[in-house]
Enzyme design. Structure first.
Site, PDB file in Angstrom:
ATOM      1  N   ASP A 118      -2.152  -8.041   0.446  1.00 62.01           N
ATOM      2  CA  ASP A 118      -0.963  -8.237  -0.379  1.00 62.01           C
ATOM      3  C   ASP A 118      -0.827  -9.695  -0.796  1.00 62.01           C
ATOM      4  O   ASP A 118      -0.468 -10.000  -1.932  1.00 62.01           O
ATOM      5  CB  ASP A 118       0.281  -7.750   0.381  1.00 62.01           C
ATOM      6  CG  ASP A 118       0.222  -6.261   0.632  1.00 62.01           C
ATOM      7  OD1 ASP A 118       0.419  -5.497  -0.326  1.00 62.01           O
ATOM      8  OD2 ASP A 118      -0.054  -5.843   1.770  1.00 62.01           O
ATOM      9  N   GLY A 129       0.827  -1.204   0.000  1.00 53.88           N
ATOM     10  CA  GLY A 129       0.000   0.000   0.000  1.00 53.88           C
ATOM     11  C   GLY A 129       0.852   1.240   0.000  1.00 53.88           C
ATOM     12  O   GLY A 129       2.035   1.220   0.350  1.00 53.88           O
ATOM     13  N   SER A 130       0.254   2.383  -0.396  1.00 59.96           N
ATOM     14  CA  SER A 130       0.955   3.651  -0.277  1.00 59.96           C
ATOM     15  C   SER A 130       0.718   4.217   1.123  1.00 59.96           C
ATOM     16  O   SER A 130       0.021   3.617   1.935  1.00 59.96           O
ATOM     17  CB  SER A 130       0.480   4.619  -1.356  1.00 59.96           C
ATOM     18  OG  SER A 130       0.962   4.184  -2.616  1.00 59.96           O
ATOM     19  N   GLY A 131       1.321   5.365   1.386  1.00 58.66           N
ATOM     20  CA  GLY A 131       1.240   5.938   2.727  1.00 58.66           C
ATOM     21  C   GLY A 131       2.436   5.558   3.588  1.00 58.66           C
ATOM     22  O   GLY A 131       2.549   6.001   4.728  1.00 58.66           O
ATOM     23  N   HIS A 132       3.328   4.724   3.026  1.00 59.46           N
ATOM     24  CA  HIS A 132       4.518   4.296   3.765  1.00 59.46           C
ATOM     25  C   HIS A 132       5.786   4.946   3.211  1.00 59.46           C
ATOM     26  O   HIS A 132       6.891   4.496   3.494  1.00 59.46           O
ATOM     27  CB  HIS A 132       4.667   2.777   3.684  1.00 59.46           C
ATOM     28  CG  HIS A 132       3.484   2.020   4.178  1.00 59.46           C
ATOM     29  ND1 HIS A 132       3.062   2.097   5.476  1.00 59.46           N
ATOM     30  CD2 HIS A 132       2.604   1.189   3.551  1.00 59.46           C
ATOM     31  CE1 HIS A 132       1.984   1.327   5.645  1.00 59.46           C
ATOM     32  NE2 HIS A 132       1.685   0.771   4.472  1.00 59.46           N
ATOM     33  N   HIS A 150      -0.225   0.260  10.522  1.00 57.65           N
ATOM     34  CA  HIS A 150      -1.507   0.827  10.097  1.00 57.65           C
ATOM     35  C   HIS A 150      -2.410   1.051  11.292  1.00 57.65           C
ATOM     36  O   HIS A 150      -3.586   1.319  11.151  1.00 57.65           O
ATOM     37  CB  HIS A 150      -2.241  -0.099   9.138  1.00 57.65           C
ATOM     38  CG  HIS A 150      -1.399  -0.621   8.031  1.00 57.65           C
ATOM     39  ND1 HIS A 150      -0.626  -1.736   8.165  1.00 57.65           N
ATOM     40  CD2 HIS A 150      -1.200  -0.157   6.778  1.00 57.65           C
ATOM     41  CE1 HIS A 150       0.007  -1.959   7.018  1.00 57.65           C
ATOM     42  NE2 HIS A 150      -0.311  -1.019   6.164  1.00 57.65           N
TER      43      HIS A 150
END
Ligand SMILES: Nc1ncnc2c1ncn2[C@@H]1O[C@H](COP(=O)(O)OP(=O)(O)O)[C@@H](O)[C@H]1O
Ligand SMILES: Nc1ncnc2c1ncn2[C@@H]1O[C@H](COP(=O)(O)OP(=O)(O)O)[C@@H](O)[C@H]1O
Ligand SMILES: [Mg+2]
Ligand SMILES: [Mg+2]
Ligand SMILES: [Mg+2]
Ligand SMILES: [Mg+2]
Lengths: 343, 221, 343, 221
Positions: C122, C66-69, C231
């Site tokens: 994932d 995911g993005s945001g990392h 998260h």
């Protein structure tokens, strides 16, 4: 005795991973020197020096300022950049003896350039240190970085404070020193890089000096401050939060207006996160700034995005633009092997 | 017995620690919020200097205290340091210094300190800095000397002048240093450096006067 | 229509430098690819690939999540590390077609290893992508990183999630691929690096998915959560804020207990900031963790401190320990030329 | 006229957008808070698929919608995608599909979707997932078929079963996926995926039934 003292946790406005606030700088420096012992060492209290000195005599570059801006300034010590960093207490210039120790580390007979942001405390302390060094026979010059266009009018450029532009100026000066330039040359390049560099930041939320128990400044739930300095010094306007593109546009507009007509020039673009702003957001701001600069006719030749000089856990970011000539371009691209700047 | 210089300095260090939160808060209004922590570092360094220089005569002790203040950096470190160093110099310069506190000697010290801080920082009275507490103290001593007041009375008045001077900075607009950029917004809050100076003066003077009163009453008995 | 939509500023719990929350990932990736065009390119939507492919055929390494990392995962694309990154929406695995495009970029005939943290989404999406790639005749293996000791008991290690240990595993696998190892070898090394790596984190404050309008989780004014995932997944204990050394001690104790008796071993130590925690604090936590590890008899041979894999503007940090053997040590030290990892 | 499949899907997309905040909030309790944004991405992608496939017959359209949902990634993307793909397959498999909505055809679709999601995600009813809204829907259709209820009545009951199933997840403890680690703490809040599924079903069914009623009254007139 406040809650901030003693051995318990530090209870302030922000939750901090610190022990006794008094020890925060010393402990962070111990951690830094331990983590990066391949590149640096703690050569004296509050002085980070290169692990291995340059093989041939060269102009020394000493950088420094208050702590709380990590990875600045110690993160820029290493081959191709600074020889030593003098680190003060949080948001407080290092004292003259610390700076003098850094000068000793950096000095190999060809003189030393001191680079720092233009703040009253730094001017006083670096000035005193220079006097001490000169009395010892070390040739010392200095560059006060003044990139923040929000901090004074163009006709008072010498009153402007230094923010993220530090990194660009130190990189160019460090590369010049590394290739063997004379002190006068390194100084000339530093002056040129500083004059070519302009920044403007936006603060979204404050930060807290360890032990203060409260943020240095507070903004409303929806309020931002454009032009605010890295320690919370006020900026040119407070207003409501806007979309990233609008903020990027405002920052770029102020920078471009200050530069005067230079469209068509090659530039380096640095977006610097102040501490708490997400890396995702930094890239979104970068995109907006780049688009605004390209619309204004500039060619973005080099880019840097990340936390280069922070203000503890302050939220916000700044945009820095450097107009490049061939020499500055080459110096920016020269190899560097520091903790934070590696290329 | 009179309070030793050492006791006065220790009392001042305690006052700075007690005032740490207030100093940080004041500095946050117009500056960067570090004055509390920075001065607390100063108090620590000064205590260590006292510890390590138990036998030093007054001028030497003040010089060590000046070095301790220099070691904290910031704008305020050099300012306190230069003021204290010139004070030490004024003490050394006063011929046959016998430890007696006289008005002309105190005035010489105060003038030296004001001169040093002005020379280093280029501020003038009214710029909303530490000078706005230092200058009234010196002027008060000068007036007391003109009136030939008793030393203890003059010291007491000088303390009050410093406190009043610090309080009066609340009405000023900062025009030098980090705080200068706040301009009009800085009005309404006293200057952090002037306040720390007034805290120090009050603690030192009160310690001195309490011991002096004790001695007087002891002598009277 | 919420305030989060449309062209106005995004008003959530945290002040964000974004435009429309829907566009955040696309804009951040455009910014990333633009800023680092010397190293990478956006080869397809949500795929960041090396600017220049390796000169000789090699095993491809695809990483993602995911993005945001950010800077993960795109920040680890480049020589010596990954060939391509597949980037999902915020906190959401990339879909199979994006992963397949990344596999195509990475594939040069010697097979592809996919590396990702062990999360349900994932596992599903990378699994589907692998099926598609295999159907095309590309040999694909995968490594699911499971370093977070807080996320499952030792006997259920395959249920553990991947956090900052990703970086160590990807670095070792990338170096092995770069030196020409076969797919089976690269996979073996990735498995070994994963088994040698353990992490544990602490959350101090939450983060906000763009457009959500509120933080994903909230902690009390003085509350922290030890073992919380990147998260906001819950950890092993909530409690009051403690001094950094106590927190470092707790994280290290959990890691060491999980490792079993390995005192005397050489280790790599990574302290990872989650987003909002000051860099100064990260170094203080590093110092505490290092001291605790040394007290437990370990020798810290390599250290990394900084924001390697974040959770937007979440406050907190994690500690990662990898027990090194000669091979892993050499692979960690091998050159890398990515945006975030340069050596 | 009866509502087109297209209208039902558009209504579902609108419902997801309207429910975005709630879905994000529910997912934040036990998961990572992205379900609102992720499903809103799905609604966008689905609208684009409808736009780009104006002439596609039902099974093909559902397959395109499945691909749109796959494109959002996360755990939920493949789950909706596989359910929709197998639904499309069930439609194709029903001999001489003439567009008429019959109970056995609906049940075949529902069973196919439940089977696909189970096969992909390995969850069972009671694990607090989307399956806890999907399974009651399928069971309700099966019961209606056994009772030979009219189609519209069966569809209405199936919708209510999905809504009730989603609401009932509130009492369950998550035992699969990201939320599983919360264990006991997840009780008291409905599952995000089950809720988005119920939202979608309600919007689609209500659109279908409203159009059907209109047609009936039109015929009666
Ligand atoms: N040029 C100057 N002359 C006299 N006093 C000054 C000057 N600059 C700053 N000060 C004093 O220093 C105080 C701030 O001290 P401090 O916060 O410790 O340092 P810094 O400004 O480096 O953060 C101000 O409140 C003011 O009294
Ligand atoms: N294995 C599974 N089987 C069925 N449904 C699942 C499974 N894993 C997750 N879900 C559903 O997905 C929802 C979460 O979706 P979303 O938040 O979009 O994805 P992610 O978990 O990747 O963040 C859960 O509420 C649950 O209903
Ligand atoms: Mg300061
Ligand atoms: Mg200050
Ligand atoms: Mg997710
Ligand atoms: Mg989720």
């Amino acid at each position: 005795m406040t809650a901030a003292q003693g051995t318990g946790a530090y209870h302030g406005f922000y939750k901090k991973l610190i022990n006794d606030p008094f020890d925060a700088v010393d402990e962070a420096l111990e951690g830094f020197a331990g983590a990066h012992s391949d590149l640096v060492r703690l050569s004296a209290p509050h002085v980070i020096a290169r692990r291995v000195a340059a093989s041939a005599p060269k102009v020394g570059l000493v950088i420094g300022g208050g702590s709380g801006h990590e990875p600045a300034f110690a993160g820029y010590v290493g081959r191709g950049m600074a020889d030593a960093a003098a680190c003060g207490n949080v948001f407080a210039s290092p004292p003259p003896d610390v700076i003098l120790n850094a000068i000793h580390e950096a000095s190999s007979g060809r003189g030393v350039l001191m680079g720092y942001g233009n703040y009253a405390g730094d001017v006083l302390n670096f000035g005193l240190a220079a006097e001490l060094a000169i009395a010892e026979g070390i040739e010392v010059r200095e560059i006060r970085v003044t990139d923040d266009v929000a901090s004074a009018a163009p006709q008072e450029i010498e009153k402007r404070r230094g923010i993220a532009g530090d990194i660009i100026v130190f990189k160019c000066a460090g590369a010049a020193a590394e290739r063997g330039d004379s002190l006068a040359e390194v100084e000339r390049i530093a002056v040129e890089a500083n004059l070519a560099t302009r920044s403007m930041g936006v603060a979204l939320a404050g930060c807290e000096v360890p032990g203060a128990g409260r943020p240095t400044f507070e903004l409303g739930a929806d309020e931002i401050s454009i032009g605010m300095g890295v320690h919370g010094e006020p900026g040119i306007s407070r207003g409501p939060l806007e979309p990233a593109d609008a903020i990027a546009g405002a920052l770029v507009a102020a920078i471009v207006a200050d530069m005067g007509p230079q469209a068509g020039r090659e530039i380096a673009l640095l977006v610097n996160g102040l501490g708490a702003t997400a890396t995702m957001d930094q890239y979104i701001l970068y995109r907006g700034a780049r688009r605004a600069l390209e619309a204004a006719g500039f060619h973005v030749a080099r880019s840097y995005v990340g936390e280069y000089i922070t203000s503890l856990e302050m939220a916000g970011a700044s945009v820095t633009v450097t107009t490049l000539n061939d020499e500055l371009h080459e110096l920016l691209d020269a190899p560097a092997r520091t903790t934070r700047f590696v290329q | 017995m009179t309070a030793s210089l050492r006791d006065c300095i220790l009392a001042a260090a305690d006052a700075v620690d007690a005032g740490r939160d207030e100093l940080g808060r004041l500095d946050a209004v117009a500056g960067d919020g570090d004055h509390g922590l920075t001065m607390a570092h100063g108090a620590r360094a000064v205590r260590r200097a006292l510890e390590e220089n138990r036998e030093a005569p007054p001028a030497d002790l003040l010089a060590k205290v000046a070095m301790a203040m220099a070691s904290i950096g910031g704008a305020i470190g050099p300012i306190y340091a230069t003021g204290l160093l010139k004070t030490a110099g004024a003490i050394r310069a006063s011929e046959s210094w016998d430890g007696a506190v006289t008005l002309d000697r105190l005035l010489a010290c105060a003038d030296a300190a004001v001169g040093a801080v002005t020379a280093l920082g280029h501020a003038k009275p009214g710029d909303k800095t530490i000078l706005d507490a230092m200058t009234p103290l010196a002027e008060s001593l000068r007036a007391s000397e003109a009136e030939a007041l008793p030393v203890d009375e003059a010291i007491s008045r000088a303390r009050d002048a410093a406190l009043a001077g610090a309080a009066a900075t609340s009405g000023m607009i900062a025009s030098i240093g980090r705080a200068a950029r706040l301009g009009e917004q800085s009005r309404g809050t006293p200057d952090a450096g002037a306040t720390s100076f007034a805290m120090i003066v009050r603690a030192a003077v009160d310690t001195y006067l309490a011991a002096a009163r004790e001695q007087t009453s002891g002598t009277a008995r």
